[in-house]
Design a protein around this motif. Structure first.
Motif, PDB file in Angstrom:
ATOM      1  N   HIS A   8      -8.897   3.458 -12.554  1.00 42.28           N
ATOM      2  CA  HIS A   8      -9.357   2.888 -11.290  1.00 42.28           C
ATOM      3  C   HIS A   8      -8.220   2.945 -10.280  1.00 42.28           C
ATOM      4  CE1 HIS A   8     -11.591   0.351  -8.499  1.00 42.28           C
ATOM      5  NE2 HIS A   8     -10.499  -0.380  -8.353  1.00 42.28           N
ATOM      6  N   PRO A  24      -7.138   0.554   0.089  1.00 39.00           N
ATOM      7  CA  PRO A  24      -7.133  -0.494   1.111  1.00 39.00           C
ATOM      8  C   PRO A  24      -8.558  -0.872   1.512  1.00 39.00           C
ATOM      9  CG  PRO A  24      -5.561   1.232   1.649  1.00 39.00           C
ATOM     10  CD  PRO A  24      -6.361   1.734   0.493  1.00 39.00           C
ATOM     11  N   LYS A  25      -8.771  -2.144   1.808  1.00 34.40           N
ATOM     12  CA  LYS A  25     -10.117  -2.586   2.171  1.00 34.40           C
ATOM     13  C   LYS A  25     -10.561  -1.999   3.505  1.00 34.40           C
ATOM     14  CE  LYS A  25     -10.017  -6.833  -0.525  1.00 34.40           C
ATOM     15  NZ  LYS A  25     -10.118  -8.316  -0.508  1.00 34.40           N
ATOM     16  N   LYS A  26      -9.603  -1.880   4.440  1.00 35.33           N
ATOM     17  CA  LYS A  26      -9.921  -1.262   5.716  1.00 35.33           C
ATOM     18  C   LYS A  26      -9.422   0.172   5.684  1.00 35.33           C
ATOM     19  CE  LYS A  26      -9.411  -1.713  10.710  1.00 35.33           C
ATOM     20  NZ  LYS A  26      -8.787  -2.469  11.839  1.00 35.33           N
ATOM     21  N   LEU A  27     -10.347   1.105   5.687  1.00 35.16           N
ATOM     22  CA  LEU A  27      -9.994   2.516   5.527  1.00 35.16           C
ATOM     23  C   LEU A  27      -9.823   3.201   6.881  1.00 35.16           C
ATOM     24  CD1 LEU A  27     -12.468   3.485   2.673  1.00 35.16           C
ATOM     25  CD2 LEU A  27     -10.010   3.103   2.471  1.00 35.16           C
ATOM     26  N   GLU A  45      -0.188  -2.238  -5.155  1.00 37.14           N
ATOM     27  CA  GLU A  45      -1.522  -2.779  -5.431  1.00 37.14           C
ATOM     28  C   GLU A  45      -2.618  -1.877  -4.885  1.00 37.14           C
ATOM     29  OE1 GLU A  45       1.390  -6.130  -5.489  1.00 37.14           O
ATOM     30  OE2 GLU A  45       0.938  -4.499  -4.076  1.00 37.14           O
ATOM     31  N   ARG A  46      -2.322  -1.190  -3.796  1.00 40.72           N
ATOM     32  CA  ARG A  46      -3.349  -0.340  -3.184  1.00 40.72           C
ATOM     33  C   ARG A  46      -2.778   1.061  -2.942  1.00 40.72           C
ATOM     34  NH1 ARG A  46      -7.500  -3.544  -2.403  1.00 40.72           N
ATOM     35  NH2 ARG A  46      -7.186  -5.755  -1.906  1.00 40.72           N
ATOM     36  N   GLY A  62     -12.917   4.697  -7.352  1.00 42.63           N
ATOM     37  CA  GLY A  62     -12.675   3.642  -6.379  1.00 42.63           C
ATOM     38  C   GLY A  62     -11.946   3.988  -5.109  1.00 42.63           C
ATOM     39  N   ALA A  63     -11.499   5.234  -4.949  1.00 39.31           N
ATOM     40  CA  ALA A  63     -10.707   5.571  -3.762  1.00 39.31           C
ATOM     41  C   ALA A  63     -11.304   6.777  -3.047  1.00 39.31           C
ATOM     42  CB  ALA A  63      -9.266   5.857  -4.143  1.00 39.31           C
ATOM     43  N   THR A 103      -2.660   1.762   8.006  1.00 37.78           N
ATOM     44  CA  THR A 103      -2.865   1.109   6.712  1.00 37.78           C
ATOM     45  C   THR A 103      -1.780   0.112   6.354  1.00 37.78           C
ATOM     46  OG1 THR A 103      -1.677   2.876   5.544  1.00 37.78           O
ATOM     47  CG2 THR A 103      -4.070   3.138   5.822  1.00 37.78           C
ATOM     48  N   SER A 108      -7.284   1.171  -6.588  1.00 39.11           N
ATOM     49  CA  SER A 108      -7.658   0.180  -5.577  1.00 39.11           C
ATOM     50  C   SER A 108      -7.217   0.687  -4.215  1.00 39.11           C
ATOM     51  CB  SER A 108      -6.996  -1.170  -5.879  1.00 39.11           C
ATOM     52  OG  SER A 108      -7.486  -1.697  -7.099  1.00 39.11           O
ATOM     53  N   THR A 155       0.842  -1.196   0.000  1.00 40.20           N
ATOM     54  CA  THR A 155       0.000   0.000   0.000  1.00 40.20           C
ATOM     55  C   THR A 155       0.878   1.246   0.000  1.00 40.20           C
ATOM     56  OG1 THR A 155      -1.778  -1.109   1.213  1.00 40.20           O
ATOM     57  CG2 THR A 155      -1.740   1.305   1.295  1.00 40.20           C
TER      58      THR A 155
END
Length: 480
Positions: A170, A174-177, A28-29, A69-70, A90, A172, A3
């Motif tokens: 796009h 992090p899933k947990k913000l 990736e993120r 997406g962000a 993060t 991507s 990240t």
């Protein structure tokens, strides 16, 4: 999965954003973050008009990021502390950002980069704001430039058709913000509704920047070289605040102008595009000077000479300064400009020179007082541009020869607003006067009766003599 944090400041766009593209390509993120830390810019923390623009620009950017997406994470406080907290929350391994060139920003960013690298975090900055880094252009003797023409001759010779970077489709996140402050928590908007005239005039954000650029290139660029000095015309690009906040890059502007000139054979198009590029060059020159002469926001470039200039004392000039700020000097073109500034957060460039000349030369009020007022009231308040402009008019900065130049506001008004269109728009008290009397109405006192418009606060002829005497008094000091 790795990240990266994208630390946003005055690069509030998605297109032609090297730091953003690098983050997306290498990780990736990616998490875009804005940290509000105005105290770190002191003594040049953003003024009221700039804060208004920043609020709306952040809103626009947040919407654009969300669409791909962000989210935009907003924090407030010390930049390094905030970044370290976000890295921990993060598990980010890198922080990317766009370079700034103000002295305090350079010092802060250097500290942040060293600290993050000591934490074994990848920290990298990118050029997002300029065509050329300030340290890459030098005179034949290896010195920084102080005169624009040779500077731009060198720069433009290197200016080959830029290809701006495309925006990512796009991002991507992090899933947990991490938690984010609401934009309103930054309290950027004025507490009193004095900025009501800004909204009809401006559309902050990347979309607004694109609209302004396209309209200029397609409609106004052919006439730009001749029409840009006419304050009553909408002949300029209106891109300066978009550039300052990084909603558009100079590479995008040059590429778009060059493409228009290549595809459109309208009379004046090529000359207009070249002159427009030259104006972008002045912005580059301003940043070049600020980088190499970091004391100039507060001190004259030629301090040994102009440090002795006999400015009036604050106690004896405060009433004149306030009249100038309020647009109540009794000199129509000056008052029109100052009222346009207060209402719209903007002033036509030709008029900026006229009002600055009156303040510094006819009124002998220090240029720093004018620079601070512009800083608080301009939506395009750039420390580099503001410093260059005020020192140029005052005669104490780069490329200011002849430094004793004094603009005659009456002649300037009659030349560039002969029919009083601009004057009548911003000084409606004088709207009924004949064109020939608008520019110096005090010459026929009867015309001012009942208008409520003030008499001039200074005699232009006498104050010109006084200013020339002041400049003569410091003439013997070698500015080098």
């Amino acid at each position: 999965m790795t990240t990266a944090l994208l630390w946003l400041r005055r690069d509030l766009r998605l297109t032609d954003h090297p730091a953003l593209i690098a983050a997306c390509e290498r990780h990736e993120r990616v998490l875009p973050v804005y940290i509000h830390a105005p105290d770190e810019d002191a003594p040049w923390s953003p003024g009221a008009a700039s804060r208004w623009w920043l609020h709306h620009s952040l809103k626009a950017l947040g919407d654009s990021l969300k669409a791909i997406g962000a989210p935009l994470i907003i924090r407030e406080g010390d930049s390094l502390t905030s970044l370290r907290a976000l890295i921990k929350e993060t598990d980010a391994s890198a922080v990317y950002w766009s370079r700034l060139y103000e002295p305090t920003a350079i010092a802060r960013d250097t500290r942040v980069k060293e600290a993050l690298r000591s934490d074994e975090i990848e920290a990298e900055s990118f050029n997002s704001a300029l065509l050329f880094e300030p340290w890459t252009l030098k005179t034949l003797s290896g010195e920084p430039y102080r005169v624009f023409t040779p500077f731009w001759r060198n720069a433009s010779a290197r200016l080959h058709s830029p290809v701006p970077l495309a925006a990512p489709e796009h991002i991507s996140a992090p899933k947990k913000l991490p938690k984010s402050l609401p934009l309103d928590a930054l309290n950027l908007l004025p507490k009193i509704p004095w900025a009501g005239g800004f909204t009809p005039r401006w559309q902050p954000g990347e979309a607004g920047a694109f609209i302004a650029l396209n309209e200029f290139c397609e409609e106004r660029m052919p006439d730009y070289k001749e029409a840009r000095d006419i304050p009553s015309l909408d002949a300029t690009s209106s891109l300066s605040p978009h550039l300052h906040f990084g909603e558009i890059s100079p590479r995008q502007i040059i590429a778009r102008a060059q493409a228009q000139a290549a595809s459109d054979d309208a009379p004046g198009m090529l000359a207009g595009s070249e002159h427009f590029a030259r104006e972008i060059g002045w912005r580059e020159f301003a940043h070049h000077l600020l980088f190499h002469y970091p004391k100039t926001p507060d001190e004259p470039m030629y301090a040994s000479k102009f440090g002795r200039f006999p400015w009036r004392k604050r106690g004896e000039s405060i009433n004149d300064l306030e009249a100038w700020q309020r647009g109540q000097t009794g000199i129509p073109i000056v008052d029109a400009g100052m009222r346009q500034l207060w209402t719209t957060g903007y002033m036509h460039n030709r008029v900026r020179m006229i009002v600055a000349s009156l303040l510094t030369k006819n009124l002998l009020i220090p240029w720093q007082d004018g620079a601070h007022w512009f800083w608080d009231t301009l939506v395009d308040a750039s420390l580099a541009n503001n410093t260059l402009g005020w020192q140029w008019v005052a005669g104490c900065g780069a490329d200011a020869a002849p430094y004793y130049r004094i603009f005659n506001p009456v002649l300037q008004s009659a030349k560039f607003d002969p029919h009083g269109i601009y004057l009548r728009r911003w000084v409606p008290e004088l709207a009924a006067l004949p064109d020939k009397d608008l520019h110096a109405p005090w010459e026929k006192p009867a015309l001012l009766a009942g208008t409520g418009y003030p008499k001039p606060i200074v005699d232009l002829a006498d104050s010109r003599v006084r200013a020339l005497a002041a400049y003569e008094a410091i003439k013997g000091t070698d500015p080098a």
